[in-house]
Scaffold this active site. Structure first.
Site, PDB file in Angstrom:
ATOM      1  N   GLU A  47      -9.527  80.619  78.221  1.00  0.00           N
ATOM      2  CA  GLU A  47      -9.702  82.066  78.294  1.00  0.00           C
ATOM      3  C   GLU A  47      -8.619  82.718  79.149  1.00  0.00           C
ATOM      4  O   GLU A  47      -8.119  83.805  78.821  1.00  0.00           O
ATOM      5  CB  GLU A  47     -11.088  82.407  78.869  1.00  0.00           C
ATOM      6  CG  GLU A  47     -12.246  81.935  78.008  1.00  0.00           C
ATOM      7  CD  GLU A  47     -12.764  80.556  78.398  1.00  0.00           C
ATOM      8  OE1 GLU A  47     -13.989  80.349  78.329  1.00  0.00           O
ATOM      9  OE2 GLU A  47     -11.949  79.676  78.777  1.00  0.00           O
ATOM     10  N   ALA A 156      -8.851  39.589  58.931  1.00  0.00           N
ATOM     11  CA  ALA A 156      -7.761  38.610  59.032  1.00  0.00           C
ATOM     12  C   ALA A 156      -7.917  37.611  57.901  1.00  0.00           C
ATOM     13  O   ALA A 156      -8.980  37.524  57.259  1.00  0.00           O
ATOM     14  CB  ALA A 156      -7.789  37.894  60.379  1.00  0.00           C
ATOM     15  N   TRP A 164       0.510  42.257  58.747  1.00  0.00           N
ATOM     16  CA  TRP A 164      -0.181  43.497  59.025  1.00  0.00           C
ATOM     17  C   TRP A 164      -1.125  43.781  57.854  1.00  0.00           C
ATOM     18  O   TRP A 164      -0.684  43.806  56.706  1.00  0.00           O
ATOM     19  CB  TRP A 164       0.792  44.663  59.185  1.00  0.00           C
ATOM     20  CG  TRP A 164       1.665  44.528  60.379  1.00  0.00           C
ATOM     21  CD1 TRP A 164       2.965  44.118  60.412  1.00  0.00           C
ATOM     22  CD2 TRP A 164       1.305  44.834  61.721  1.00  0.00           C
ATOM     23  NE1 TRP A 164       3.452  44.152  61.688  1.00  0.00           N
ATOM     24  CE2 TRP A 164       2.439  44.584  62.523  1.00  0.00           C
ATOM     25  CE3 TRP A 164       0.135  45.277  62.350  1.00  0.00           C
ATOM     26  CZ2 TRP A 164       2.443  44.786  63.909  1.00  0.00           C
ATOM     27  CZ3 TRP A 164       0.143  45.476  63.719  1.00  0.00           C
ATOM     28  CH2 TRP A 164       1.283  45.229  64.482  1.00  0.00           C
ATOM     29  N   GLU A 284     -10.816  49.042  70.223  1.00  0.00           N
ATOM     30  CA  GLU A 284      -9.896  48.357  69.314  1.00  0.00           C
ATOM     31  C   GLU A 284     -10.092  46.855  69.322  1.00  0.00           C
ATOM     32  O   GLU A 284      -9.271  46.105  68.807  1.00  0.00           O
ATOM     33  CB  GLU A 284      -8.437  48.698  69.674  1.00  0.00           C
ATOM     34  CG  GLU A 284      -8.038  50.124  69.381  1.00  0.00           C
ATOM     35  CD  GLU A 284      -6.535  50.290  69.279  1.00  0.00           C
ATOM     36  OE1 GLU A 284      -5.854  49.384  68.741  1.00  0.00           O
ATOM     37  OE2 GLU A 284      -6.024  51.325  69.744  1.00  0.00           O
ATOM     38  N   PRO A 287     -14.167  41.690  65.983  1.00  0.00           N
ATOM     39  CA  PRO A 287     -15.509  41.796  65.400  1.00  0.00           C
ATOM     40  C   PRO A 287     -16.640  41.575  66.395  1.00  0.00           C
ATOM     41  O   PRO A 287     -17.665  42.249  66.317  1.00  0.00           O
ATOM     42  CB  PRO A 287     -15.494  40.700  64.327  1.00  0.00           C
ATOM     43  CG  PRO A 287     -14.051  40.489  64.004  1.00  0.00           C
ATOM     44  CD  PRO A 287     -13.312  40.725  65.286  1.00  0.00           C
ATOM     45  N   GLY A 291     -19.456  44.288  67.416  1.00  0.00           N
ATOM     46  CA  GLY A 291     -20.862  43.986  67.208  1.00  0.00           C
ATOM     47  C   GLY A 291     -21.701  44.219  68.451  1.00  0.00           C
ATOM     48  O   GLY A 291     -22.830  44.721  68.375  1.00  0.00           O
ATOM     49  N   ALA A 292     -21.152  43.878  69.614  1.00  0.00           N
ATOM     50  CA  ALA A 292     -21.880  44.081  70.868  1.00  0.00           C
ATOM     51  C   ALA A 292     -22.105  45.561  71.136  1.00  0.00           C
ATOM     52  O   ALA A 292     -23.195  45.974  71.561  1.00  0.00           O
ATOM     53  CB  ALA A 292     -21.109  43.446  72.021  1.00  0.00           C
TER      54      ALA A 292
END
Length: 361
Positions: A47, A156, A164, A284, A287, A291-292
């Site tokens: 503002e 993977a 990649w 990042e 898996p 999951g945790a």
């Protein structure tokens, strides 16, 4: 108001622990006479920037603000009073301020005779300010899980190779996500497999001072001093168990947490990060870490980069998240699906709000 939401987004990654806010001021004919956004914590609010741009044209004008003008004095003065002093006659804001310290600005404006309206484009403004709103409402940082996978969900190949899966365009987009986040988080599995760097690179105009905090979860402190994440290119925090031996890591910022069945508790970690001022985390990790966090009800947004490729074998993008039956599946609402180079980027949020409980996982 949509323009104000666009302006607010320019502050992502730079305003923590404050919210991102945008403001547009229009005169009696509807002509824009001032714009502004909150650029840095401790600096003028949106503002104030817009009022300075408007000058005398602010008198009798309408201010469109993405968040209810603040009502308290911190490192800067209250925006509600600044709007009153400038002679603004009408204020339209998208989202009410839920914080006990700064809320109540609308009441102050109305008491001064200023017409005040709430809720315009509230959903869009909420999405843009999700990190800060989550931190206020749940007392923990907002968590985005980012992953890359093939169309058959593999992160993977069977031999473990993963560089990649996604395209160069997708990888560049991830740097944008990092720049908009307060912290980037990986676990020990990713540290061992990929030796990630995690700093932001390749963004035009990106200031080194705006690098996100790189966080590595390594309960037993097995990380080597030569790891790329410890190169000093960005601030780094190593999270370990209370009894971990870190004598081989002199000078590294260490956070010690109790272990639960040999693992660092998700909510323990998020509470400590929140106390340090972290308001958004980009997850990042691999898996197992994802999951945790999902099992703990601590994922607020999912961004998946799906590559047009098939592997047929190899680790899945997500490991055990505590879901045993299809009826317990975490249902998501897809908010965006766009092409990024040859890949498809899908953004989704849980249909039901993430858990607020402090149960450890």
């Amino acid at each position: 108001m949509r323009r104000a939401v666009e302006l607010a987004a320019r502050g992502l990654g730079c305003t923590t622990p404050n919210p991102v806010v945008g403001c547009v001021i229009t005169d009696a004919e509807g002509t824009v006479v001032g714009e502004g956004w909150h650029q840095r914590a401790g600096g003028p609010h949106a503002e104030v920037h817009a009022l300075r741009a408007a000058g005398d044209a602010a008198r009798g004008a309408t201010a469109y603000v993405t968040l209810e003008p603040c009502n308290h004095t911190g490192r800067t003065g209250p925006c509600a009073q600044a709007l009153i002093a400038a002679g603004i006659s009408r204020v339209v804001y998208a989202v009410s301020d839920p914080s006990p310290q700064a809320g109540g600005g609308a009441a102050t404006l109305r008491a001064a005779g200023i017409q005040t309206t709430a809720g315009l484009l509230a959903e869009e403004a909420e999405q843009g300010n999700a990190a800060w709103l989550t931190s206020v409402r749940l007392g923990r940082p907002h968590v985005t899980w980012k992953y890359a996978a093939t169309l058959d969900g593999r992160s993977a190949a069977a031999d473990g190779s993963s560089r990649w899966i996604s395209s160069a365009e997708s990888r560049a987009d991830v740097h944008r996500l990092r720049a908009e986040s307060d912290a980037v988080l990986v676990g020990s599995g990713t540290l061992r497999a990929d030796d990630p760097h995690l700093a932001v690179r390749g963004l035009t105009g990106h200031d080194a001072a705006e690098q996100p905090l790189r966080i590595a979860l390594d309960a037993r402190a097995t990380i080597l001093p030569t790891a790329r994440i410890l190169d000093g290119a960005a601030p780094t925090l190593l999270v370990v168990g209370e009894d971990a031996d870190t004598r081989h890591l002199p000078g590294v910022d260490i956070l010690r947490l109790p272990l639960h069945d040999g693992r660092i508790g998700v909510h323990d970690l998020l509470a400590r990060l929140h106390a340090r001022g972290t308001r958004s985390v980009l997850l990042e990790g691999g898996p197992a870490l994802a999951g945790a966090f999902l099992a703990a009800g601590a994922v607020d947004r999912v961004i998946g980069y799906l590559a047009p490729a098939l592997l047929g074998a190899g680790p899945a993008a997500l490991a055990d998240a505590g879901i045993k039956n299809i009826s317990d599946a975490l249902r998501l609402d897809i908010t965006e699906a766009v092409r990024i180079g040859p890949d498809l980027r899908i953004t989704a949020v849980p249909v039901t709000a993430p858990a607020t409980a402090t149960k450890e996982h």
